[in-house]
Design a protein around this motif. Structure first.
Motif, PDB file in Angstrom:
ATOM      1  N   VAL A  56      10.774  58.763 -24.411  1.00 14.96           N
ATOM      2  CA  VAL A  56      12.111  58.949 -25.004  1.00 14.96           C
ATOM      3  C   VAL A  56      13.083  57.896 -24.479  1.00 14.96           C
ATOM      4  O   VAL A  56      12.880  57.327 -23.408  1.00 14.96           O
ATOM      5  N   GLY A  57      14.122  57.661 -25.249  1.00 16.12           N
ATOM      6  CA  GLY A  57      15.188  56.760 -24.804  1.00 16.12           C
ATOM      7  C   GLY A  57      14.890  55.314 -25.127  1.00 16.12           C
ATOM      8  O   GLY A  57      14.084  54.990 -26.006  1.00 16.12           O
ATOM      9  N   ASP A  58      15.521  54.413 -24.389  1.00  9.56           N
ATOM     10  CA  ASP A  58      15.453  52.979 -24.699  1.00  9.56           C
ATOM     11  C   ASP A  58      14.034  52.420 -24.710  1.00  9.56           C
ATOM     12  O   ASP A  58      13.775  51.395 -25.333  1.00  9.56           O
ATOM     13  N   ALA A  76      19.185  58.120 -27.202  1.00 14.95           N
ATOM     14  CA  ALA A  76      18.309  58.507 -26.089  1.00 14.95           C
ATOM     15  C   ALA A  76      18.384  60.022 -25.861  1.00 14.95           C
ATOM     16  O   ALA A  76      17.365  60.695 -25.687  1.00 14.95           O
ATOM     17  N   SER A 113      23.393  57.854 -27.048  1.00 16.01           N
ATOM     18  CA  SER A 113      23.398  58.975 -28.001  1.00 16.01           C
ATOM     19  C   SER A 113      21.998  59.180 -28.581  1.00 16.01           C
ATOM     20  O   SER A 113      21.504  60.310 -28.660  1.00 16.01           O
ATOM     21  N   LYS A 155      13.077  59.451 -10.064  1.00 13.52           N
ATOM     22  CA  LYS A 155      13.975  58.342 -10.472  1.00 13.52           C
ATOM     23  C   LYS A 155      14.081  57.350  -9.330  1.00 13.52           C
ATOM     24  O   LYS A 155      14.023  57.713  -8.157  1.00 13.52           O
ATOM     25  N   VAL A 189       7.542  55.541  -9.890  1.00  9.13           N
ATOM     26  CA  VAL A 189       6.173  55.791 -10.355  1.00  9.13           C
ATOM     27  C   VAL A 189       5.508  54.436 -10.531  1.00  9.13           C
ATOM     28  O   VAL A 189       5.981  53.581 -11.280  1.00  9.13           O
ATOM     29  N   SER A 212      18.010  58.669 -15.999  1.00 10.34           N
ATOM     30  CA  SER A 212      19.269  58.325 -16.658  1.00 10.34           C
ATOM     31  C   SER A 212      19.427  59.259 -17.872  1.00 10.34           C
ATOM     32  O   SER A 212      18.932  60.389 -17.846  1.00 10.34           O
ATOM     33  N   PHE A 264      33.353  44.402 -21.605  1.00 12.99           N
ATOM     34  CA  PHE A 264      33.449  43.666 -20.340  1.00 12.99           C
ATOM     35  C   PHE A 264      34.608  42.674 -20.381  1.00 12.99           C
ATOM     36  O   PHE A 264      35.380  42.548 -19.434  1.00 12.99           O
ATOM     37  N   ALA A 313      18.159  59.640 -20.908  1.00 13.44           N
ATOM     38  CA  ALA A 313      17.002  60.247 -21.576  1.00 13.44           C
ATOM     39  C   ALA A 313      16.228  61.173 -20.635  1.00 13.44           C
ATOM     40  O   ALA A 313      15.889  62.299 -21.007  1.00 13.44           O
ATOM     41  N   ILE A 319      29.049  45.669 -25.589  1.00 12.71           N
ATOM     42  CA  ILE A 319      29.136  45.563 -24.128  1.00 12.71           C
ATOM     43  C   ILE A 319      29.905  44.304 -23.732  1.00 12.71           C
ATOM     44  O   ILE A 319      30.774  44.351 -22.854  1.00 12.71           O
ATOM     45  N   PRO A 367      31.188  49.121 -17.926  1.00 10.49           N
ATOM     46  CA  PRO A 367      32.227  48.081 -18.063  1.00 10.49           C
ATOM     47  C   PRO A 367      33.524  48.441 -17.326  1.00 10.49           C
ATOM     48  O   PRO A 367      34.221  47.553 -16.811  1.00 10.49           O
ATOM     49  N   CYS A 376      27.306  54.105 -19.983  1.00 13.23           N
ATOM     50  CA  CYS A 376      28.368  53.651 -20.898  1.00 13.23           C
ATOM     51  C   CYS A 376      29.688  53.398 -20.155  1.00 13.23           C
ATOM     52  O   CYS A 376      30.619  52.781 -20.700  1.00 13.23           O
ATOM     53  N   ASN A 383      11.789  48.822 -21.022  1.00 14.19           N
ATOM     54  CA  ASN A 383      11.095  48.733 -19.737  1.00 14.19           C
ATOM     55  C   ASN A 383       9.765  49.476 -19.861  1.00 14.19           C
ATOM     56  O   ASN A 383       9.702  50.684 -19.644  1.00 14.19           O
ATOM     57  N   GLY A 396      13.578  53.572 -19.786  1.00 12.41           N
ATOM     58  CA  GLY A 396      14.773  52.855 -20.210  1.00 12.41           C
ATOM     59  C   GLY A 396      14.589  51.403 -20.572  1.00 12.41           C
ATOM     60  O   GLY A 396      13.546  50.975 -21.081  1.00 12.41           O
TER      61      GLY A 396
HETATM   62  C1  LIG Z   1      27.199  48.364 -19.988  1.00  9.88           C
HETATM   63  C2  LIG Z   1      26.582  49.331 -20.962  1.00  9.88           C
HETATM   64  C3  LIG Z   1      27.401  50.077 -21.790  1.00  9.88           C
HETATM   65  C4  LIG Z   1      26.840  50.949 -22.723  1.00  9.88           C
HETATM   66  N1  LIG Z   1      27.661  51.698 -23.525  1.00  9.88           N
HETATM   67  C5  LIG Z   1      27.143  52.595 -24.382  1.00  9.88           C
HETATM   68  C6  LIG Z   1      27.980  53.435 -25.167  1.00  9.88           C
HETATM   69  O1  LIG Z   1      29.215  53.370 -25.100  1.00  9.88           O
HETATM   70  N2  LIG Z   1      27.387  54.316 -26.000  1.00  9.88           N
HETATM   71  C7  LIG Z   1      26.027  54.433 -26.094  1.00  9.88           C
HETATM   72  O2  LIG Z   1      25.552  55.283 -26.863  1.00  9.88           O
HETATM   73  N3  LIG Z   1      25.212  53.655 -25.353  1.00  9.88           N
HETATM   74  C8  LIG Z   1      25.723  52.745 -24.501  1.00  9.88           C
HETATM   75  N4  LIG Z   1      24.890  51.964 -23.736  1.00  9.88           N
HETATM   76  C9  LIG Z   1      23.429  52.109 -23.889  1.00  9.88           C
HETATM   77  C10 LIG Z   1      22.926  53.228 -23.003  1.00  9.88           C
HETATM   78  O3  LIG Z   1      23.350  53.012 -21.711  1.00  9.88           O
HETATM   79  C11 LIG Z   1      21.416  53.309 -23.024  1.00  9.88           C
HETATM   80  O4  LIG Z   1      20.992  53.484 -24.346  1.00  9.88           O
HETATM   81  C12 LIG Z   1      20.946  54.491 -22.164  1.00  9.88           C
HETATM   82  O5  LIG Z   1      21.261  54.258 -20.825  1.00  9.88           O
HETATM   83  C13 LIG Z   1      19.461  54.709 -22.320  1.00  9.88           C
HETATM   84  O6  LIG Z   1      19.065  55.699 -21.451  1.00  9.88           O
HETATM   85  P1  LIG Z   1      17.578  55.772 -20.903  1.00  9.88           P
HETATM   86  O7  LIG Z   1      17.528  56.975 -20.032  1.00  9.88           O
HETATM   87  O8  LIG Z   1      16.630  55.668 -22.023  1.00  9.88           O
HETATM   88  O9  LIG Z   1      17.367  54.446 -20.062  1.00  9.88           O
HETATM   89  P2  LIG Z   1      18.079  53.797 -18.794  1.00  9.88           P
HETATM   90  O10 LIG Z   1      19.519  54.164 -18.782  1.00  9.88           O
HETATM   91  O11 LIG Z   1      17.722  52.377 -18.801  1.00  9.88           O
HETATM   92  O12 LIG Z   1      17.413  54.533 -17.558  1.00  9.88           O
HETATM   93  C14 LIG Z   1      16.074  54.428 -17.199  1.00  9.88           C
HETATM   94  C15 LIG Z   1      15.944  54.869 -15.774  1.00  9.88           C
HETATM   95  O13 LIG Z   1      14.573  54.957 -15.417  1.00  9.88           O
HETATM   96  C16 LIG Z   1      14.393  54.436 -14.116  1.00  9.88           C
HETATM   97  N5  LIG Z   1      13.013  53.993 -13.977  1.00  9.88           N
HETATM   98  C17 LIG Z   1      12.423  52.957 -14.621  1.00  9.88           C
HETATM   99  N6  LIG Z   1      11.131  52.845 -14.237  1.00  9.88           N
HETATM  100  C18 LIG Z   1      10.896  53.826 -13.330  1.00  9.88           C
HETATM  101  C19 LIG Z   1       9.780  54.213 -12.577  1.00  9.88           C
HETATM  102  N7  LIG Z   1       8.622  53.585 -12.701  1.00  9.88           N
HETATM  103  N8  LIG Z   1       9.905  55.246 -11.720  1.00  9.88           N
HETATM  104  C20 LIG Z   1      11.071  55.916 -11.618  1.00  9.88           C
HETATM  105  N9  LIG Z   1      12.184  55.582 -12.312  1.00  9.88           N
HETATM  106  C21 LIG Z   1      12.103  54.560 -13.162  1.00  9.88           C
HETATM  107  C22 LIG Z   1      15.387  53.279 -14.059  1.00  9.88           C
HETATM  108  O14 LIG Z   1      15.644  52.917 -12.740  1.00  9.88           O
HETATM  109  C23 LIG Z   1      16.574  53.904 -14.783  1.00  9.88           C
HETATM  110  O15 LIG Z   1      17.403  54.584 -13.907  1.00  9.88           O
HETATM  111  C24 LIG Z   1      25.428  51.075 -22.812  1.00  9.88           C
HETATM  112  C25 LIG Z   1      24.602  50.322 -21.970  1.00  9.88           C
HETATM  113  C26 LIG Z   1      25.175  49.465 -21.050  1.00  9.88           C
HETATM  114  C27 LIG Z   1      24.286  48.660 -20.138  1.00  9.88           C
END
Ligand SMILES: Cc1cc2nc3c(=O)[nH]c(=O)nc-3n(C[C@H](O)[C@H](O)[C@H](O)COP(=O)(O)OP(=O)(O)OC[C@H]3O[C@@H](n4cnc5c(N)ncnc54)[C@H](O)[C@@H]3O)c2cc1C
Length: 451
Positions: free
Chosen positions: A276-278, A299, A297, A35, A79, A12, A159, A14, A155, A47, A44, A243, A107
């Motif tokens: 990195v990221g969430d 992330a 942002s 992934k 993984v 995603s 929604f 990050a 969010i 919704p 983002c 996570n 994430g």
């Molecule tokens: C509805 C909604 C609206 C949002 N709106 C905004 C916004 O307007 N602005 C903003 O800045 N932020 C927004 N956010 C927050 C933003 O989406 C998150 O901060 C961002 O997605 C974080 O990215 P990430 O890559 O760290 O994690 P995630 O997006 O959670 O992605 C993690 C990925 O890793 C994969 N994964 C997990 N474990 C494994 C594994 N073991 N093997 C392989 N893959 C794996 C998951 O399946 C997932 O695809 C919103 C979030 C939501 C839910």
């Protein structure tokens, strides 16, 4: 066994940005990204699948195309374990990959609290970033008349507005005394609430949910004050948790708040493993406290830092703390926030001074598309350094919020804002004579002089 110089887990925001920045910074190195899902949602944009977009296909992030274009191998798999001693990962398919550097970008997942009675009934939904779940949720929501959304953060607000657009009767329930209260000071959140009410959303504040009622399917909710409401569906929008199961089970240090501990280069305590990221630990830029801010942002900023520092550290490329910067739009009104609110500053013991100015985002204001633009700036009283800002305005509010974020990150003072040069144009910006950002800074300067 496959081998790669860099392995990224998660595709995603990050994971993708870490891989792309890493490959740009270290073009001779090989990169594999693993992934879970084939098709990735723009998180983002989720919704808008429920109103503005006709289907989730309009909200796809072209991850594979971008990775391929940059010479990065993408695998759809999960993984299952990280064997950090011999630097390998084991995938659900049974395949093993050996890496030199590993980036964890797993994430966050939506929170469904164990204490919530009835949380597993039919037509109770959370909001994961998973296309298959979201498609089914959309199909099932179509026939539901009254939808209760729990949690009035960004969010929940987005929604609610999208569902109202689709003709649902929407009740938005917030446990805290005000909506969006972690992002905006109360006088601004009340203005946003008025906008939502005008859009047709019913809002209940200062009252949490106790139970979701009904036989097997949702029939209603009971609130903390005993009030009951009927409902056909409930959407829980009450937060996300990092996570980190994979990291924890693989012996990578997870802090007491449940985030993977990292330093300013996004390195975990295990050599050659970054996070990195969430899923990664956050520290607020202003207060230096640990925070649970989860934003795309942030992330992406963290992912860029990790990507640039994979093979040797560049001292200027560090992550110096999370500035919560976010914004949204309801109809033609945009609102955004950067840094900390006045209320948060008070809680943290920061003596702050604020300035609020409302102007118009065009000049003259009789131009089409003009919109009121309100800016509240928050500065530390003793230094005049900008620590927060909130904006309600037209659709330029998002970019103006980003400008405030830059001011915070660069530790600009009210004085430097007062002397900054801002380009203006009648059709695009507020008047140079009444630019709300500068006027709000002037108000702060006046208060600091007369103290
Ligand atoms: C509805 C909604 C609206 C949002 N709106 C905004 C916004 O307007 N602005 C903003 O800045 N932020 C927004 N956010 C927050 C933003 O989406 C998150 O901060 C961002 O997605 C974080 O990215 P990430 O890559 O760290 O994690 P995630 O997006 O959670 O992605 C993690 C990925 O890793 C994969 N994964 C997990 N474990 C494994 C594994 N073991 N093997 C392989 N893959 C794996 C998951 O399946 C997932 O695809 C919103 C979030 C939501 C839910």
């Amino acid at each position: 066994m496959k081998t790669t110089d860099v392995l990224v887990i998660g595709g995603s925001a990050a994971g993708m940005v870490a891989a792309l920045t890493g490959k740009t910074s270290w073009p001779k190195k090989s990169f594999i990204l693993v992934k879970k899902q084939k098709e990735m949602m723009v998180p983002c944009g989720i919704p808008y699948i429920f109103g503005t977009f006709s289907c989730s296909a309009q909200n796809i992030m072209p991850v594979d195309a971008m990775l391929e274009k940059n010479g990065i191998t993408s695998l759809v798999d999960e993984v299952k374990s990280i064997e950090k001693e011999n630097k390998t990962v084991v995938l659900a398919s049974g395949e093993e990959i050996r890496y030199e550097k590993l980036v964890i970008a797993t994430g966050s997942i939506p929170v469904k609290p164990k204490w919530l009675k009835g949380g597993d009934k039919e037509n109770v939904f959370v909001i994961p970033k998973d296309k298959i779940y979201l498609d089914e949720m959309k199909d099932r929501l179509i026939s539901k008349k009254r939808v209760i959304v729990i949690g009035a953060g960004f969010i929940g607000v987005e929604f609610s507005d999208e569902l109202v657009k689709q003709g649902h009767e929407v009740i938005l329930i917030e446990k805290l005394p005000d909506i969006l209260s972690l992002a905006f000071d109360v006088e601004l959140s009340k203005k946003i609430e008025e906008i939502l009410i005008l859009r047709g959303i019913k809002i209940i504040k200062g009252n949490g949910i106790l139970e979701i009622t009904g036989e097997n399917k949702v029939e209603g909710v009971t609130l903390e004050n005993g009030e009951t409401l009927s409902a056909d569906a409930v959407i829980l929008s009450i937060g996300y948790k990092p996570n980190v199961t994979l990291a924890r089970e693989s012996g990578i240090y997870v802090d007491e708040s449940g985030f993977i501990a990292v330093d300013e280069y996004m390195r975990t305590h295990v050599k050659d493993i970054f996070a990195v990221g969430d899923c990664a630990q956050k520290r607020d830029f202003v207060t230096r406290s640990r925070v649970a801010t989860m934003l795309a942002s942030t992330a992406c900023a963290e992912a860029r830092i990790a990507g640039m520092n994979l093979f040797n550290l560049n001292v200027v490329k560090t992550f110096s703390g999370t500035i919560a910067i976010y914004c949204t739009a309801i109809g033609n009104t945009g609102f955004g926030t950067a840094g900390i609110t006045e209320a948060r500053a008070k809680e943290e013991g920061i003596d702050s001074v604020t300035g609020t100015f409302e102007g118009i985002d065009r000049h003259p204001g009789s131009l089409p598309d003009s919109h009121k633009q309100l800016v509240k700036l928050i500065a530390a009283r003793h230094s005049g350094v900008i620590i927060g800002g909130e904006v309600i305005g037209g659709l330029s509010a998002g970019e103006l919020t980003n400008v405030i974020g830059l001011a915070i990150q660069n530790r600009m003072s009210v004085n430097s804002l007062l002397t900054s040069q801002i380009g203006t144009h009648p059709c695009l910006t507020a008047s140079p004579a009444g630019y709300p950002l500068i006027k709000a800074a002037e108000i702060i300067a006046g208060k600091m002089r007369t103290r």
